[in-house]
Design a protein around this motif. Structure first.
Motif, mmCIF file in Angstrom:
data_model
loop_
_atom_site.group_PDB
_atom_site.id
_atom_site.type_symbol
_atom_site.label_atom_id
_atom_site.label_comp_id
_atom_site.label_asym_id
_atom_site.label_seq_id
_atom_site.Cartn_x
_atom_site.Cartn_y
_atom_site.Cartn_z
ATOM 1 N N SER A 64 12.009 23.889 -30.398
ATOM 2 C CA SER A 64 12.144 23.172 -31.666
ATOM 3 C C SER A 64 12.742 21.561 -31.277
ATOM 4 O O SER A 64 13.477 21.269 -31.932
ATOM 5 C CB SER A 64 12.816 23.825 -32.726
ATOM 6 N N GLU B 16 6.189 26.604 -28.363
ATOM 7 C CA GLU B 16 6.999 26.586 -29.367
ATOM 8 C C GLU B 16 8.269 25.635 -29.121
ATOM 9 O O GLU B 16 9.219 25.539 -29.879
ATOM 10 C CB GLU B 16 7.863 28.114 -29.401
ATOM 11 N N GLY C 118 7.783 22.463 -29.696
ATOM 12 C CA GLY C 118 7.743 21.558 -31.046
ATOM 13 C C GLY C 118 7.881 20.039 -30.620
ATOM 14 O O GLY C 118 8.135 19.189 -31.084
#
Length: 244
Positions: A200, A241, A243
């Motif tokens: 993220s 993942e 981001g």
């Protein structure tokens, strides 16, 4: 440095193993049994000093009692000799002298026996003190033995886990590009963590969020580029993942 994305992702598996090995090593160094064994060792040392003092006290009293026993025995021998002479008869003056000496010897024997009795009472108390110290020594020794057994059992368990982790690390490390592995190992030796997942938009090593030029740099880097965090210098492994 260039490395295939898959090779970079395998760094995370390697890091997971290395983290487990580091945790096992830390656990081995900080077992509660180690502190307990050290504490009991200090207690045993202090108790041994107490035991020596208590034993010396008993030995000194035994020596004094033995001396009194010899003195009393000497008085008894003299009394027996004088009594025999008295019973054999003789001049009045000699008999009176023997009677006076017997009276003196009786007083002396009584004094010696009273003194010996007092010493024997002191010895009984000293022996009780010694036995109490010996009991505490035995209890502390048992606690140390139990702690050492638990420590050894924990060591065996840790060694088994370390062996399992190390056996898994070998093939994984051997399958990585040497230059990538070398860089990872160097960073890990310095900071304990060589590679971390970007999740993220945040570095998994220092937990700092990427932004501005740093974020643009990481986004623009090719998939096979080995990217390092500007803050913690760890290898940042990028996955879907991340981001980015």
């Amino acid at each position: 440095m260039k490395a295939a994305p898959e090779a970079q992702r395998r760094l995370l598996d390697l890091q997971a193993i290395d983290t487990s090995l580091a945790q096992l090593a830390h656990r081995k160094r900080t077992l509660p049994e180690l502190a307990e064994i050290d504490a009991v060792a200090r207690e045993l040392s202090a108790l041994e000093d107490e035991r020596v003092r208590a034993q010396v006290a008993v030995d000194d009293l035994d020596r004094d009692i033995s001396r009194y026993e010899k003195d009393i025995e000497q008085v008894r021998v003299r009394k027996d000799r004088d009594q025999q002479r008295l019973e054999a008869g003789g001049a009045l003056r000699e008999i009176e002298g023997l009677q006076h000496e017997l009276a003196t010897l009786n007083r002396r024997q009584s004094e010696l026996e009273d003194a010996e009795l007092e010493l024997m009472e002191q010895r009984e108390a000293a022996e009780q003190t010694l036995n109490a110290v010996l009991q505490r020594l035995a209890e502390a020794g048992a606690r140390r033995a139990a702690a050492e057994q638990r420590r050894d059992e924990a060591y065996a368990e840790i060694a088994k886990e370390q062996e399992f982790k190390s056996s898994a690390r070998g093939p994984l490390a051997a399958d990585l590009p040497p230059d990538l592995l070398s860089l990872y190992d160097k960073i890990r030796e310095d900071s304990g963590l060589g590679a971390a997942l970007v999740r993220s938009g945040r570095c998994g090593g220092c937990r700092i969020e990427l932004y501005g030029a740093d974020l643009a740099r990481v986004k623009a880097a090719p998939a096979d580029e080995v990217v390092r965090c500007e803050e913690c210098r760890r290898i940042m492994v990028r996955t879907p993942e991340s981001g980015l």
